[in-house]
Write an enzyme that holds these catalytic residues in place. Structure first.
Site, PDB file in Angstrom:
ATOM      1  N   SER A   1      26.249  35.920 -18.510  1.00  0.00           N
ATOM      2  CA  SER A   1      25.456  35.961 -19.730  1.00  0.00           C
ATOM      3  C   SER A   1      24.339  34.928 -19.551  1.00  0.00           C
ATOM      4  O   SER A   1      24.597  33.737 -19.362  1.00  0.00           O
ATOM      5  CB  SER A   1      26.338  35.613 -20.932  1.00  0.00           C
ATOM      6  OG  SER A   1      25.524  35.406 -22.062  1.00  0.00           O
TER       7      SER A   1
ATOM      8  N   ASP B   1      24.943  30.566 -31.159  1.00  0.00           N
ATOM      9  CA  ASP B   1      23.702  31.208 -31.601  1.00  0.00           C
ATOM     10  C   ASP B   1      23.812  31.811 -32.998  1.00  0.00           C
ATOM     11  O   ASP B   1      22.853  31.799 -33.767  1.00  0.00           O
ATOM     12  CB  ASP B   1      23.278  32.286 -30.596  1.00  0.00           C
ATOM     13  CG  ASP B   1      22.802  31.671 -29.280  1.00  0.00           C
ATOM     14  OD1 ASP B   1      22.258  30.548 -29.331  1.00  0.00           O
ATOM     15  OD2 ASP B   1      22.984  32.298 -28.230  1.00  0.00           O
TER      16      ASP B   1
ATOM     17  N   ASP C   1      24.132  43.336 -25.953  1.00  0.00           N
ATOM     18  CA  ASP C   1      24.535  43.081 -27.347  1.00  0.00           C
ATOM     19  C   ASP C   1      23.547  43.679 -28.346  1.00  0.00           C
ATOM     20  O   ASP C   1      23.941  44.313 -29.324  1.00  0.00           O
ATOM     21  CB  ASP C   1      24.631  41.565 -27.617  1.00  0.00           C
ATOM     22  CG  ASP C   1      25.688  40.886 -26.757  1.00  0.00           C
ATOM     23  OD1 ASP C   1      26.715  41.521 -26.481  1.00  0.00           O
ATOM     24  OD2 ASP C   1      25.460  39.733 -26.360  1.00  0.00           O
TER      25      ASP C   1
ATOM     26  N   ARG D   1      16.302  29.453 -31.006  1.00  0.00           N
ATOM     27  CA  ARG D   1      16.865  30.354 -32.029  1.00  0.00           C
ATOM     28  C   ARG D   1      16.259  30.183 -33.422  1.00  0.00           C
ATOM     29  O   ARG D   1      15.940  31.181 -34.080  1.00  0.00           O
ATOM     30  CB  ARG D   1      18.391  30.239 -32.102  1.00  0.00           C
ATOM     31  CG  ARG D   1      19.129  30.700 -30.845  1.00  0.00           C
ATOM     32  CD  ARG D   1      18.787  32.124 -30.467  1.00  0.00           C
ATOM     33  NE  ARG D   1      19.685  32.657 -29.457  1.00  0.00           N
ATOM     34  CZ  ARG D   1      19.305  33.203 -28.302  1.00  0.00           C
ATOM     35  NH1 ARG D   1      18.028  33.280 -27.982  1.00  0.00           N
ATOM     36  NH2 ARG D   1      20.188  33.691 -27.455  1.00  0.00           N
TER      37      ARG D   1
HETATM   38  N1  ARG Z   1      25.604  27.061 -24.448  1.00  0.00           N
HETATM   39  C1  ARG Z   1      24.203  27.146 -24.692  1.00  0.00           C
HETATM   40  C2  ARG Z   1      23.935  26.988 -26.151  1.00  0.00           C
HETATM   41  O1  ARG Z   1      24.809  27.099 -26.953  1.00  0.00           O
HETATM   42  C3  ARG Z   1      23.604  28.414 -24.115  1.00  0.00           C
HETATM   43  C4  ARG Z   1      23.766  29.605 -24.970  1.00  0.00           C
HETATM   44  C5  ARG Z   1      23.142  30.808 -24.341  1.00  0.00           C
HETATM   45  N2  ARG Z   1      23.175  31.936 -25.237  1.00  0.00           N
HETATM   46  C6  ARG Z   1      23.393  33.162 -24.847  1.00  0.00           C
HETATM   47  N3  ARG Z   1      23.409  34.078 -25.785  1.00  0.00           N
HETATM   48  N4  ARG Z   1      23.603  33.494 -23.593  1.00  0.00           N
HETATM   49  O2  ARG Z   1      22.815  26.731 -26.527  1.00  0.00           O
END
Ligand code: ARG
Length: 391
Positions: free
Chosen positions: A172, A123, A14, A94
């Protein structure tokens, strides 16, 4: 001269395609920033990659200690588990990354930011809300979200633009000190058992001899684990040891901010162990009423962090309550680890409000049992009026 943009750069698909997108479609000078929150990565390789695909400047920022002190410790104090399962590793990381982007942008004299988040996940909210809380006029470009790109389209785009992408796993993955998440691929089938090879931190077939572990807490935060006292080493140590014992796997259906349900797998040995131990110690030192109120606020705190509202004033207000309670959370918890199970087998504290004399069934107790008869008469007064169930 083109304007500058600061891009949160992980080196993955990404963010890699975002570099060329920002240059080609937006005619921007791309500055990449990679924040080290404990992910197991080769940061030099990431820097090299950033330059190779067109970044004009790259920053690598070590934020591990800040992550522990300002994000992980409050999460421990709050026993933070979103939907009673997820220790919030990514959700906590984040906002910190966003703050670091602002530092870079200030140095570079720009208010334009970019990240590789999709429009489906959480995110994007965590980045955007935090960035705008510091710079209300920040301009945020999220190429994947804006172009509504699917992962396959991204791979095609990467090929067209000659952005080198490693043979990508079907998953991912996101990782930091507080946990590792695995989504996508075959895991999207909610009934499919996760293949063993997705785990990196946890031995799910652990069969080691029983191990005892002692954790000391002071004001609700760990200060010594198994004799280790440095914060970063404590968490790394616990991830390794509890991981070897198969502790801290989560497989659950999660409700994302955007209303989507998703199947999530987490490895979080240190988070799981510390929260179990911390919760147990609290039950030794806090009153029933404190525990009840705290548990409601913990749910709210976890939701706020999960949904990107780390900077909301409510979080500060809840922290004040929680910090007050933590003044008495001092003591030691003894844990037993064996074959994927973690059991608290002892706890002690100078602030304990447990009175063995009161609870004891032995004759030496100084609790006057005769008072209980009258208390229960009054306690059950209104329950007598339940006519419907009377025989
Ligand atoms: N579901 C989790 C969250 O919202 C993990 C997210 C992981 N992010 C990623 N870009 N792979 O915090």
């Amino acid at each position: 001269m083109s304007e500058k943009v600061v891009l949160a750069f992980s080196g993955g698909l990404d963010t890699s395609i975002s570099v060329s997108w920002l240059m080609k479609k937006h005619n921007l000078d791309v500055i990449t920033a990679t924040v080290d929150v404990g992910q197991d990565e080769d940061f030099e390789a990431i820097e090299k990659k950033a330059y190779a695909i067109g970044a004009s400047k790259h920053y690598t920022i070590d934020a591990k200690n800040e992550f522990i002190t300002d994000y992980i410790f409050p999460a421990i104090k709050s026993n933070a588990l979103y939907q009673n399962k997820y220790p919030l590793a990514t959700a906590l990381g984040r906002p910190l990354i966003a703050y670091k982007l602002v530092e870079v942008a200030t140095k570079e004299g720009t208010k334009i930011f970019s990240h590789g988040c999709t429009g489906k996940g959480n995110d994007q909210a965590r980045f955007d809300v935090t960035l705008r809380s510091v710079l209300s006029d920040a301009k945020i470009i999220a190429p994947v979200r804006e172009e509504n790109m699917s992962r396959d389209e991204e791979i095609e785009y990467a090929k067209d633009l000659n952005v080198s992408i490693e043979k990508k796993s079907q998953y991912s993955i996101d990782e930091n000190l507080w946990g590792r998440s695995i989504e996508g691929g075959i895991l999207e089938d909610s009934y499919e058992e996760p293949p063993k090879d997705i785990y990196k931190w946890i031995d799910i077939e652990s069969n080691l001899p029983t191990k005892y572990l002692e954790i000391d807490f002071s004001d609700g935060i760990p200060v010594s684990i198994d004799g280790v006292t440095d914060s970063l080493q404590m968490i790394n140590h616990l991830n390794t040891v509890a991981g070897q014992y198969g502790i801290g796997v989560v497989d659950h259906m999660e409700d994302r901010l955007m209303g989507i349900k998703s199947r999530e797998i987490y490895e979080a040995p240190a988070a799981f162990t510390l929260i179990e131990a911390h919760k147990d110690l609290e039950k030794l030192v806090l009153t029933r009423n404190e525990l009840e109120m705290k548990s409601l606020l913990e749910q709210k705190w976890s939701w706020m962090i999960y949904s990107g509202l780390f900077v909301d004033p409510l979080v500060n207000a809840i922290n004040s309550f929680i910090n007050k309670t933590q003044e008495r959370v001092n003591g030691t918890v003894k844990l037993k680890l064996k074959n994927g199970s973690l059991t608290v087998v002892g706890r002690k504290s100078e602030n304990s409000i447990y009175d063995q004399n009161l609870s004891s069934y032995s004759s030496s107790s100084n609790f006057n049992q005769t008072f209980s008869k009258g208390f229960i008469e009054i306690w059950g007064l209104q329950s007598k009026f339940n006519e419907g169930d009377k025989k």
